[in-house]
Design a protein around this motif. Sequence first.
Motif, PDB file in Angstrom:
ATOM      1  N   ASP A 111      -9.791 -67.160 -84.183  1.00  0.00           N
ATOM      2  CA  ASP A 111      -8.511 -67.855 -84.125  1.00  0.00           C
ATOM      3  C   ASP A 111      -8.269 -68.419 -85.519  1.00  0.00           C
ATOM      4  O   ASP A 111      -8.646 -69.551 -85.818  1.00  0.00           O
ATOM      5  CB  ASP A 111      -8.563 -68.957 -83.066  1.00  0.00           C
ATOM      6  N   ARG A 132     -14.286 -68.911 -82.105  1.00  0.00           N
ATOM      7  CA  ARG A 132     -14.359 -69.516 -80.778  1.00  0.00           C
ATOM      8  C   ARG A 132     -15.453 -68.816 -79.974  1.00  0.00           C
ATOM      9  O   ARG A 132     -15.403 -67.594 -79.781  1.00  0.00           O
ATOM     10  CB  ARG A 132     -13.015 -69.407 -80.061  1.00  0.00           C
ATOM     11  N   CYS A 133     -16.428 -69.582 -79.506  1.00  0.00           N
ATOM     12  CA  CYS A 133     -17.583 -69.027 -78.801  1.00  0.00           C
ATOM     13  C   CYS A 133     -17.677 -69.606 -77.393  1.00  0.00           C
ATOM     14  O   CYS A 133     -17.845 -70.821 -77.225  1.00  0.00           O
ATOM     15  CB  CYS A 133     -18.873 -69.339 -79.560  1.00  0.00           C
ATOM     16  N   ARG A 134     -17.601 -68.749 -76.396  1.00  0.00           N
ATOM     17  CA  ARG A 134     -17.699 -69.163 -74.990  1.00  0.00           C
ATOM     18  C   ARG A 134     -19.141 -68.984 -74.544  1.00  0.00           C
ATOM     19  O   ARG A 134     -19.671 -67.874 -74.559  1.00  0.00           O
ATOM     20  CB  ARG A 134     -16.756 -68.322 -74.135  1.00  0.00           C
ATOM     21  N   LEU A 179     -16.066 -73.203 -82.836  1.00  0.00           N
ATOM     22  CA  LEU A 179     -15.702 -73.989 -81.657  1.00  0.00           C
ATOM     23  C   LEU A 179     -16.455 -73.421 -80.456  1.00  0.00           C
ATOM     24  O   LEU A 179     -16.316 -72.249 -80.121  1.00  0.00           O
ATOM     25  CB  LEU A 179     -14.197 -73.923 -81.405  1.00  0.00           C
ATOM     26  N   GLY A 229      -9.890 -77.872 -80.421  1.00  0.00           N
ATOM     27  CA  GLY A 229      -9.369 -76.787 -81.247  1.00  0.00           C
ATOM     28  C   GLY A 229      -8.718 -77.306 -82.517  1.00  0.00           C
ATOM     29  O   GLY A 229      -8.890 -76.726 -83.595  1.00  0.00           O
ATOM     30  N   HIS A 260     -17.222 -73.579 -76.372  1.00  0.00           N
ATOM     31  CA  HIS A 260     -16.523 -74.036 -75.178  1.00  0.00           C
ATOM     32  C   HIS A 260     -16.986 -73.242 -73.965  1.00  0.00           C
ATOM     33  O   HIS A 260     -17.691 -72.232 -74.073  1.00  0.00           O
ATOM     34  CB  HIS A 260     -15.015 -73.859 -75.353  1.00  0.00           C
TER      35      HIS A 260
END
Length: 259
Positions: free
Chosen positions: A7, A12-14, A53, A194, A55
């Motif tokens: 992004d 962004r890492c889930r 990030l 974010g 999440h």
Amino acid sequence: MSAVERDGRVLRCRISTGRHGALDGELMREVTGALTALAGQDPADPDGVGAVLVHGDGENFCTGGNVRDFAAAQDRGAFVHEVAEIFHGLQRPLVNSPVPTVAAVRGWAAGAGMSVALACDLAVGGSSTRMRPAYPGIGFSPDGGMTWMLPRLVGAARARRILLTDEVLDAGTLAELGLLTEVVDDDAVADAAGALADRLAQGPTAALGRIRGLLGRTWESKLDSQLDAEADSIATCAAGPEGVEGLAAFGEKRRPHFH
């Protein structure tokens, strides 16, 4: 749905899946690969990653491993050891990330989820955010570096109390201890985290990485060696493109544009 997405300059890492936020082996492997790749990144690359990030995708950040899988394993010791090694493969590059890391901690961060939150530089939570070691509740000791990080963050005595009594920490206590950087409304956690990650990603990536490195070695360093490391680091910053831009912006009375 991929576990890793770009992004802008934010990665962004889930790290969990489902409503309860369970750790998943495939997600962990994917995130581990992406975090490990950051080590070879040129911090001066304008198209590089400037912040991470972390999440979940459900109502909770992460509630740890699947306890039913632990119970069903034929050789529980071997199975749990393998899961811990996979998890530690994620934690190592997260702790050693060359760029700042932010956790969006909505709902529960329990067990391994608490370890992940502790591993991040900054964490944004909601009014209902809770953290709990959770390991003693199933007769386990912690993994993910919890026994290494928690005493460094809250002090040895408080860490003993939290771990040995399996204490549930609410949002107010977490903020007081510094384990949450910011507390917002539950529905605003993702946006606030974010925005924080994006702000860090627009900053001086090389300098922020060096700050992380200096902070990481401080517990093992004597003052003299830390002063030497700081002198080397600030000189490198001053001679680099970020230092050039920062000093120019200061002289011209404007905001610096690092990227």
